[in-house]
Design an enzyme around this catalytic site. Structure first.
Site, PDB file in Angstrom:
ATOM      1  N   GLU A 226      20.611  39.887  79.455  1.00  0.00           N
ATOM      2  CA  GLU A 226      19.482  40.232  78.580  1.00  0.00           C
ATOM      3  C   GLU A 226      18.578  39.014  78.425  1.00  0.00           C
ATOM      4  OE1 GLU A 226      21.775  41.388  75.168  1.00  0.00           O
ATOM      5  OE2 GLU A 226      22.700  43.021  76.304  1.00  0.00           O
TER       6      GLU A 226
ATOM      7  N   GLU B 148      26.104  45.172  77.088  1.00  0.00           N
ATOM      8  CA  GLU B 148      27.086  44.203  77.561  1.00  0.00           C
ATOM      9  C   GLU B 148      28.112  44.889  78.448  1.00  0.00           C
ATOM     10  OE1 GLU B 148      25.773  44.312  74.581  1.00  0.00           O
ATOM     11  OE2 GLU B 148      24.794  42.346  74.524  1.00  0.00           O
TER      12      GLU B 148
ATOM     13  N   LEU C  29      19.838  46.581  77.491  1.00  0.00           N
ATOM     14  CA  LEU C  29      20.680  45.936  76.471  1.00  0.00           C
ATOM     15  C   LEU C  29      22.054  46.598  76.447  1.00  0.00           C
ATOM     16  CD1 LEU C  29      19.458  45.034  72.876  1.00  0.00           C
ATOM     17  CD2 LEU C  29      21.839  45.250  73.543  1.00  0.00           C
TER      18      LEU C  29
ATOM     19  N   HIS D 247      27.033  35.143  65.682  1.00  0.00           N
ATOM     20  CA  HIS D 247      26.502  34.267  66.719  1.00  0.00           C
ATOM     21  C   HIS D 247      27.342  32.994  66.839  1.00  0.00           C
ATOM     22  CE1 HIS D 247      23.098  36.922  66.123  1.00  0.00           C
ATOM     23  NE2 HIS D 247      22.432  36.374  67.103  1.00  0.00           N
TER      24      HIS D 247
ATOM     25  N   ILE E 143      30.080  40.114  73.257  1.00  0.00           N
ATOM     26  CA  ILE E 143      30.803  40.381  74.506  1.00  0.00           C
ATOM     27  C   ILE E 143      31.811  41.509  74.330  1.00  0.00           C
ATOM     28  CG2 ILE E 143      32.830  38.865  74.275  1.00  0.00           C
ATOM     29  CD1 ILE E 143      32.245  37.834  77.107  1.00  0.00           C
TER      30      ILE E 143
ATOM     31  N   GLN F 174      24.509  37.209  75.770  1.00  0.00           N
ATOM     32  CA  GLN F 174      23.612  36.370  74.968  1.00  0.00           C
ATOM     33  C   GLN F 174      24.342  35.499  73.940  1.00  0.00           C
ATOM     34  OE1 GLN F 174      20.065  38.173  72.764  1.00  0.00           O
ATOM     35  NE2 GLN F 174      19.319  37.680  74.796  1.00  0.00           N
ATOM     36  N   PHE F 175      25.366  36.056  73.330  1.00  0.00           N
ATOM     37  CA  PHE F 175      26.245  35.295  72.442  1.00  0.00           C
ATOM     38  C   PHE F 175      27.640  35.885  72.581  1.00  0.00           C
ATOM     39  CE2 PHE F 175      22.159  34.511  70.486  1.00  0.00           C
ATOM     40  CZ  PHE F 175      22.250  33.199  70.046  1.00  0.00           C
TER      41      PHE F 175
HETATM   42  C1  LIG Z   1      25.352  43.836  71.231  1.00  0.00           C
HETATM   43  C2  LIG Z   1      24.260  42.833  71.122  1.00  0.00           C
HETATM   44  N1  LIG Z   1      23.752  42.282  72.227  1.00  0.00           N
HETATM   45  C3  LIG Z   1      22.771  41.369  72.137  1.00  0.00           C
HETATM   46  C4  LIG Z   1      22.292  40.993  70.932  1.00  0.00           C
HETATM   47  C5  LIG Z   1      21.174  39.951  70.834  1.00  0.00           C
HETATM   48  N2  LIG Z   1      19.970  40.656  70.426  1.00  0.00           N
HETATM   49  C6  LIG Z   1      19.617  40.702  69.131  1.00  0.00           C
HETATM   50  S1  LIG Z   1      18.351  41.726  68.892  1.00  0.00           S
HETATM   51  C7  LIG Z   1      18.207  42.075  70.525  1.00  0.00           C
HETATM   52  C8  LIG Z   1      17.185  43.035  70.983  1.00  0.00           C
HETATM   53  C9  LIG Z   1      17.248  44.292  70.224  1.00  0.00           C
HETATM   54  O1  LIG Z   1      16.258  45.161  70.635  1.00  0.00           O
HETATM   55  P1  LIG Z   1      16.061  46.568  69.947  1.00  0.00           P
HETATM   56  O2  LIG Z   1      17.338  47.306  69.915  1.00  0.00           O
HETATM   57  O3  LIG Z   1      14.909  47.219  70.584  1.00  0.00           O
HETATM   58  O4  LIG Z   1      15.728  46.192  68.432  1.00  0.00           O
HETATM   59  P2  LIG Z   1      14.518  45.315  67.891  1.00  0.00           P
HETATM   60  O5  LIG Z   1      14.972  43.901  67.902  1.00  0.00           O
HETATM   61  O6  LIG Z   1      13.352  45.553  68.763  1.00  0.00           O
HETATM   62  O7  LIG Z   1      14.311  45.800  66.509  1.00  0.00           O
HETATM   63  C10 LIG Z   1      19.175  41.389  71.242  1.00  0.00           C
HETATM   64  C11 LIG Z   1      19.316  41.442  72.700  1.00  0.00           C
HETATM   65  C12 LIG Z   1      22.859  41.570  69.786  1.00  0.00           C
HETATM   66  N3  LIG Z   1      22.460  41.264  68.547  1.00  0.00           N
HETATM   67  N4  LIG Z   1      23.832  42.497  69.903  1.00  0.00           N
END
Ligand SMILES: Cc1ncc(C[n+]2csc(CCOP(=O)(O)OP(=O)(O)O)c2C)c(N)n1
Ligand SMILES: [Mg+2]
Lengths: 320, 355
Positions: free
Chosen positions: A29, A60, A58, A129, A87, A82-83
């Site tokens: 991601e 994992e 998005l 995180h 995972i 990403q963190f």
């Molecule tokens: C399972 C997971 N993977 C990665 C992340 C890191 N991360 C935080 S927000 C985000 C993007 C989220 O996008 P979306 O679902 O469209 O929500 P938005 O942030 O646009 O409100 C990512 C990749 C996370 N929090 N949780």
């Protein structure tokens, strides 16, 4: 030679391996256009193009699961999660497939891939995180678990991980990403997996640590004569270096930021109890987080093993 | 043997008030003037809360924060359609939902300052702590809704998540269960076009996120997420349907994240200023303002008063948040289990946390 940080070291390792082997691809991601949220993959999209530096949906599970298939077919995926706290949805893919495919097919299929992820406490980020679940992975036969602690070893270990014939979970201490710099040779080098590094020689206390805690443990050793072992690979780990050191010092302190129960320190303590009991002059001590969920930023400092608590352990084994 | 069509999927798009503030009265939900003003005032309050959170972060007074700018209508319109005792499973970008539900703002600030007590949800609120791992809470809403049905309670559960969240297995699996068990649940996707740097087109090759409900056997609808009336109506209809035993609904609110992903992000690395400018013109408050002006419900003076009041409220809440005592380190272990383990009792002493 030149002083670089861990982010740059990993970036170099990735670039060099992609240069060397056309089958190496990066997926995850925000790894392509954004260059990763820690900028570890910055510039690689421009250099290698979108077929090799890939922003995924998005997921994992999708990233790791697809990487298993990519790897089995002959691509060399370096997946970024990403963190570490994210995972977990991919664990079934790691544990039930990546770790076993060689064994299940009795060698016919393999899964040479790397899963890189920032891990550990210390940057006061949002919830989840700061995970430090290395023991969870280290308990699983079939995968390797690597934790670098310096720019030099991050680069050399990652290059070995990418060339390894099996799945390597590569845990990058986020607190160290930009906080330490070291010299990294210009030329090609690798550091073998499965070998520990004696970070500092000493004769009174053997200290085993990895990642962020390696530096904490070393800083706390000022007034002691510690032999500090940077474990670097947690599975398969370097039993010999630990045992030889304990035979010399007669004392063992293990420092890790994960909770104590079932932490990887328990494995090391058990090993030494089995193999070098008669050399011990003091009980084996572990300095760890408490047995509790990792707190958010306001309490983070309380959770992480403090320099004082590490010194106290050194004093305790010396005065025993 | 002829090839027969055995299923057809149609996805509706709902907009009630257009960008000029003109309403389709045949679709307009029955909201009184006072209710419309209340929605407007809630949007101003949410925006004020959000704006201040961003500046507090810059001043180092809170940690990383996820802005809701541009998504106020999606959040407040939907939350307003949920009853006080319906359960809400939010993601980390739902300040507007918390504000609409009257959640203590000082607690939200505490949470974003890195203090778990900010999510120690007070009695009378049925919000779950915001979910940081993307999409993971979708099945929780299904489970809670299912429990409501098992217990014969006439309530619904709602899950809020993003376009990125719709790529996760948790999302599909949570929706699939909801379809199978006819759980009274509303899936509220905030499609703000971006998941950090990854555009919506990278999340799915499907034309809409709404259509993903079809594979789970229930309706999905796309609404103009910057039209608070469309969001409200779609949610209200879904709530009625769920409460009457009609099962789940997926609502895709088509909106836009005007700010960086979070305060740790720099969106200029991956999207153009022109794109953002286009969406700034469509942002939901402009539209509601135009609509209200036509109805004689809005004047500059009215908005100034509302803004001033919101500022005062937020100021007080920040003061309260910052005056709150530091958390007790013993809390780290205290809430792990129903009771402390023998080891934890020892650890409290060892770490010097026992009072
Ligand atoms: C399972 C997971 N993977 C990665 C992340 C890191 N991360 C935080 S927000 C985000 C993007 C989220 O996008 P979306 O679902 O469209 O929500 P938005 O942030 O646009 O409100 C990512 C990749 C996370 N929090 N949780
Ligand atoms: Mg999004």
């Amino acid at each position: 030679m030149g002083k670089i940080n861990i982010v740059q070291a990993i970036n170099q390792a990735l670039a060099e391996e992609m240069e060397r082997d056309r089958d190496v691809v990066i997926l995850g991601e925000d790894v392509a256009k954004d260059g990763g949220v820690f900028r570890v993959t910055q510039g690689l999209l421009d250099k290698f193009g979108p077929e090799r530096v890939i922003d995924t949906p998005l997921s994992e599970l999708g990233i790791i699961g697809a990487a298993v298939g990519l790897a089995a077919y002959g691509i060399k995926p370096v997946a970024e999660i990403q963190f570490m706290g994210f995972i977990y949805a991919g664990l079934e893919q790691v544990f039930s497939h990546a770790a076993r495919i060689r064994s299940r097919s009795r060698g016919r299929y393999t899964c040479p891939m790397v899963v890189r992820t920032p891990y550990g406490i210390g940057i006061k980020p949002p919830e989840l995180h700061s995970e430090s679940s290395e023991a969870l992975f280290a308990q699983m036969p079939g995968i390797k678990v690597v934790v670098p602690s310096t720019p030099y070893n991050a680069k050399g270990l990652l290059k070995s991980a990418i060339r390894d014939p099996d799945t390597v979970i590569f845990l990058e201490p986020s607190r160290l990403y930009r906080s330490i710099k070291s010299d990294v040779p210009d030329g090609e080098y690798t550091i073998p997996l499965g070998k520990a590094h004696i970070h500092e020689q000493g004769k009174d206390i053997t200290v085993v640590a990895w990642g962020t805690m390696l530096h904490r443990a070393a800083d706390a050793a000022e007034d002691f004569d510690c032999e500090i072992i940077d474990l670097m690979t947690l599975r398969p780990y370097d039993e010999e270096t630990i045992i030889n050191s304990v035979k010399k010092t007669g004392r063992l302190v293990i420092v890790h930021e994960a909770p104590r129960v079932g932490g990887f320190g328990a494995e090391i303590a058990a090993l030494v109890a089995e193999k070098a009991m008669e050399y011990l002059k003091a009980p084996i001590l572990r300095v760890t987080a408490p047995d509790a969920v990792i707190p958010m930023a306001r309490l983070e400092d309380h959770y992480m093993p403090s320099p004082e608590s590490i010194k106290k352990a050194y004093r305790t084994v010396m005065e025993y | 043997m002829p090839i027969n069509i055995i299923e057809k999927i149609e996805i509706k798009y709902l907009q009630i008030v257009n960008e000029k503030g003109e309403a389709d009265s045949s679709l307009m939900p029955p909201l009184s003037n006072d209710e419309i003003k209340k929605l407007f005032e809630t949007m101003i309050l949410a925006r004020t809360f959000n704006h201040r959170a961003l500046s507090l972060q810059r001043e180092g007074r809170i940690g990383t924060y996820a802005s809701i700018w541009g998504q106020e209508a999606s959040q407040i319109g939907s939350a307003y359609a949920l009853d006080k005792d319906d359960w809400i499973f939010p993601s980390f970008r739902e300040s507007g939902v918390f504000v609409e539900k009257g959640y203590p703002l000082w607690m939200l600030y505490r949470y974003w300052a890195g203090d778990e007590r900010g999510m120690q949800i007070p009695e009378g609120f049925y919000l779950f702590p915001m979910s940081v791992p993307v999409g993971t809470h979708v099945p929780h809403a299904t489970g809670a809704a299912w429990a409501m049905r098992l217990k014969g309670h006439r309530k619904v559960a709602a899950a809020y998540f993003g376009d990125g969240g719709s790529s996760k297995g948790d999302f599909y699996e949570g929706m699939n269960f909801a379809g199978v068990f006819k759980a009274p649940v509303i899936f509220l996707c905030q499609n703000n076009q971006w998941a950090i740097s990854v555009p919506r087109a990278r999340q799915t090759a499907a034309k809409t996120i709404a259509q993903k409900a079809a594979a789970c056997g229930f309706e999905g609808i796309q609404v103009d997420g910057n039209d608070i009336f469309a969001v409200y109506k779609a949610t209200k209809d879904a709530v009625e349907k769920a409460k009457n035993g009609g099962g789940p609904t997926l609502i895709e609110c088509f909106t836009y994240r005007l700010d960086d992903h979070t305060t740790s992000d720099d969106a200029s690395r991956y999207r153009t200023e022109e794109e953002v400018e286009v969406w700034k013109k469509k942002e939901p408050l402009i539209r509601l303002r135009l609509f209200m002006e036509k109805k004689g419900l809005w004047t500059k003076q009215y908005e100034d008063e509302v803004s001033k009041k919101a500022q005062e409220t937020v100021d007080k809440e920040i003061q309260k948040a910052e005056a709150f005592a530091a958390p007790d380190p013993a809390d780290i272990v205290r809430y792990t289990y129903g009771e402390l383990t023998p080891r934890q009792k020892r650890e409290l002493k060892e770490f010097g946390w026992e009072k």
